[in-house]
Design an enzyme around this catalytic site. Structure first.
Site, PDB file in Angstrom:
ATOM      1  N   GLY A  53       2.860  12.722   2.934  1.00 24.26           N
ATOM      2  CA  GLY A  53       2.737  14.162   2.772  1.00 24.26           C
ATOM      3  C   GLY A  53       1.517  14.725   3.460  1.00 24.26           C
ATOM      4  N   GLU A  72     -10.001  10.972   2.558  1.00 23.45           N
ATOM      5  CA  GLU A  72      -9.339   9.714   2.198  1.00 23.45           C
ATOM      6  C   GLU A  72     -10.337   8.804   1.509  1.00 23.45           C
ATOM      7  OE1 GLU A  72      -7.360   6.759   1.226  1.00 23.45           O
ATOM      8  OE2 GLU A  72      -6.161   8.261   2.329  1.00 23.45           O
ATOM      9  N   GLY A 139       0.384   5.018   1.946  1.00 25.21           N
ATOM     10  CA  GLY A 139       1.476   4.097   1.701  1.00 25.21           C
ATOM     11  C   GLY A 139       2.115   3.542   2.954  1.00 25.21           C
ATOM     12  N   VAL A 275     -12.096  11.989  -3.960  1.00 28.71           N
ATOM     13  CA  VAL A 275     -12.142  13.247  -4.700  1.00 28.71           C
ATOM     14  C   VAL A 275     -12.072  12.957  -6.187  1.00 28.71           C
ATOM     15  CG1 VAL A 275     -10.979  15.440  -5.126  1.00 28.71           C
ATOM     16  CG2 VAL A 275     -11.110  14.525  -2.791  1.00 28.71           C
ATOM     17  N   GLU A 373      28.264   0.670  -6.723  1.00 30.16           N
ATOM     18  CA  GLU A 373      28.493   1.761  -7.677  1.00 30.16           C
ATOM     19  C   GLU A 373      29.459   1.350  -8.776  1.00 30.16           C
ATOM     20  OE1 GLU A 373      28.750   5.837  -5.880  1.00 30.16           O
ATOM     21  OE2 GLU A 373      28.948   4.709  -4.005  1.00 30.16           O
ATOM     22  N   HIS A 461       7.109   2.782  -5.573  1.00 25.27           N
ATOM     23  CA  HIS A 461       7.540   4.138  -5.220  1.00 25.27           C
ATOM     24  C   HIS A 461       7.325   5.098  -6.386  1.00 25.27           C
ATOM     25  CE1 HIS A 461      10.484   1.504  -2.803  1.00 25.27           C
ATOM     26  NE2 HIS A 461       9.539   1.899  -1.967  1.00 25.27           N
ATOM     27  N   GLY A 489       4.721  12.881  -2.958  1.00 28.31           N
ATOM     28  CA  GLY A 489       5.760  12.369  -3.830  1.00 28.31           C
ATOM     29  C   GLY A 489       5.693  12.859  -5.262  1.00 28.31           C
ATOM     30  N   ASN A 500      14.517   4.278  -0.490  1.00 31.75           N
ATOM     31  CA  ASN A 500      13.060   4.324  -0.372  1.00 31.75           C
ATOM     32  C   ASN A 500      12.652   5.772  -0.130  1.00 31.75           C
ATOM     33  OD1 ASN A 500      14.512   2.071   0.998  1.00 31.75           O
ATOM     34  ND2 ASN A 500      12.555   1.051   0.745  1.00 31.75           N
TER      35      ASN A 500
END
Length: 521
Positions: A53, A72, A139, A275, A373, A461, A489, A500
């Site tokens: 993001g 970062e 990630g 941060v 399924e 995830h 996310g 994913n």
């Protein structure tokens, strides 16, 4: 807002790596010990986090002419075709983990190492181990490289009308796919010695009646070919991925979105800046309290930064933690009561069964997947690898179940914590699929007394915590706070529909930042 002195006193201190370990890392990776630049006191836009993001937001903001600061907490790890920059997967060291001293690997063996600012952060919370990146590139450095577009029926079941599938498929998924150069494994590499386990995986699922689907991945196949030919250090072909690929085999964000943002001259990355708190001044500008830290975790300085536009891209855990802290201490008192809700594990699981991989290490790039399924919940299984261990008869898969289980993130003693209902649904859905494949091939599931057939006590995830249309509007604008955005996310409602989530997180960021820029907020 908490003053600098009070904040310093409240900070947890961990045991640092010893002098011999630090010296070893200084010799191995001197780049991460270089003096850290200081971000400006004021920036028109600040992005917290450099994962999918944050990288997308930074590039598009910079291209729109907006000077952007990226913060970062982790280091900026270099690339080198021959140096072992990152920790190995078989016997990890401090470069592998963000200020931890032990972990339990996929075979159930506990391993110990020194405390250091490595690339992978592990949060252990209420029966769930949550993994996330802690480095420039987030990630994208530590993931398996698989980037899959969810099928429409699964997508719509998850997002419940919050997102238009047609526009995502027509505009934003292709935008990310093109820039990150996604492609499936080529036949020549698939048929090489190092991917024998992938071919066995495909044979096993075919015998069980499934049709394996080749998956898009971010690996640079030219570099993988160089590894096979011995022209560059072996990395991807010997199962390195969890702690990064230093030779560039994995085409992570440090090779596309982030350098493109920097090349505009209007975006700059500041590693080693963690941060701690965010807030808002009376004049409407946002306040960011940040610690400048070295790779050992020592705090070098504390700063207060200002911005008109603050983008939270610290991942589901990091973004939610900052919002909860700001609401709790009164810095952003009007944040929604929904902050922290909607957390999900994306239905992550690992399954194992017996096979005959051969005498070579299993390569890390994923070749294919199946979707089942037939059970109570849809299940995807992807061809995985057994890291760093040759010829042990292991065929592994990573599973993602369309699981409706949701937890709640909250603060405990000013640290992020999780209330998690458990993983029963994931196990109940994934186990029959693995057993069906094992029966069709006459092999057992599970391989060691300490390794169950299905493991679902982890997520690579983590999603949710600041869910779109609950904490924010439909484009990630935080309700009640103009100029504050969630762009990672944390927006996704706990699942990405058996896929994913990296591609969807990046595509959603492309969609949202486009709207934010075009509407001037």
């Amino acid at each position: 807002m908490t003053g600098a002195g009070g904040l310093a006193a409240a900070l947890p201190r961990t045991a640092q790596a010893g002098p011999l370990e630090v010296l070893n890392y200084q010799l191995t990776v001197p780049e991460i010990f270089a003096p850290l630049p200081d971000p400006p006191e004021h920036s028109p836009a600040i992005v917290i986090g450099t994962g999918f993001g944050g990288a997308v937001a930074a590039l598009r903001l910079a291209q729109a002419g907006i000077q952007t600061t990226l913060l970062e907490r982790g280091s900026r790890w270099p690339k080198d075709p021959q140096r072992a920059i990152f920790s190995g997967d078989t016997v990890p060291d401090g470069r592998g983990f963000w200020h931890r001293t032990s972990w339990t690997n996929s075979s159930g063996v506990q391993q110990s190492f020194d405390d250091f600012g490595g690339v992978l952060d592990l949060l252990q919370a209420d029966g769930l181990n949550v993994y996330r990146g802690a480095c420039v590139g987030g990630g994208s450095i530590v993931y398996s490289g698989v980037m899959i577009e969810p099928e429409q029926r699964f997508f719509e079941a998850v997002f419940q009308g919050r997102l238009d599938y047609a526009s995502m498929r027509a505009l934003y998924y292709p935008r990310v796919r093109a820039l990150m150069q996604l492609s499936p494994i080529p036949d020549d590499i698939y048929n090489s010695t190092f991917f024998q386990h992938s071919r066995i995986w495909d044979q096993q699922v075919r015998r069980a009646g499934y049709t394996p689907q080749r998956v898009d991945t971010v690996f640079n196949w030219s570099v993988v070919r160089d590894e096979i030919a011995g022209r560059t250090r072996a990395s991807a072909i010997v199962g390195e991925s969890t702690f990064g690929n230093a030779n560039g085999a994995k085409f992570d964000l440090t090779q596309n979105y982030l350098p493109l943002a920097e090349q505009t001259g209007r975006a700059k990355i500041y590693p080693g800046h963690q941060v701690r708190r965010i807030g808002r001044q009376a004049d409407g500008r946002y306040v960011v309290q940040v610690d400048k830290i070295d790779p050992t975790g020592a705090v070098l300085a504390q700063r207060t930064l200002l911005t008109e536009r603050l983008f939270l891209a610290a991942g589901s855990i990091g973004t939610t933690e900052l919002l909860l802290r700001a609401r709790g201490d009164g810095s952003l008192p009007n944040l929604s009561d929904e902050v922290g809700l909607g957390f999900g594990s994306n239905g992550d699981a690992a399954v194992v069964r017996s096979g005959s991989p051969g005498a070579f290490m299993q390569a890390a790039p994923c070749a294919s997947r199946i979707v089942d399924e037939s059970g109570p919940l849809p299940v995807s299984l992807e061809n995985w690898w057994t890291a760093g261990v040759p010829d042990v008869g292991v065929i592994s898969s990573v599973g993602m179940v369309a699981d409706p289980t949701r937890g709640r993130l909250h603060l405990a003693d000013d640290r992020i914590a999780l209330q998690w209902p458990g993983n029963d649904r994931v196990i109940e859905a994934a186990r029959p699929v693995n057993e069906r494949i094992a029966r069709a091939n006459g092999v057992p599931t599970g391989l060691w007394p300490i390794s169950p057939d299905v493991t679902a006590n982890f997520t690579a995830h983590p999603l949710g915590g600041a869910v779109m249309d609950r904490v924010t509007d439909n484009f990630g604008r935080v309700t009640g706070y103009p100029g504050l955005y969630v762009i990672d996310g944390a927006l996704l409602p706990g699942s990405c529909g058996t896929a994913n989530p990296s591609l969807t997180i990046a595509a959603l960021a492309e969609r949202n930042i486009e709207a934010i820029i075009s509407h001037a907020g």
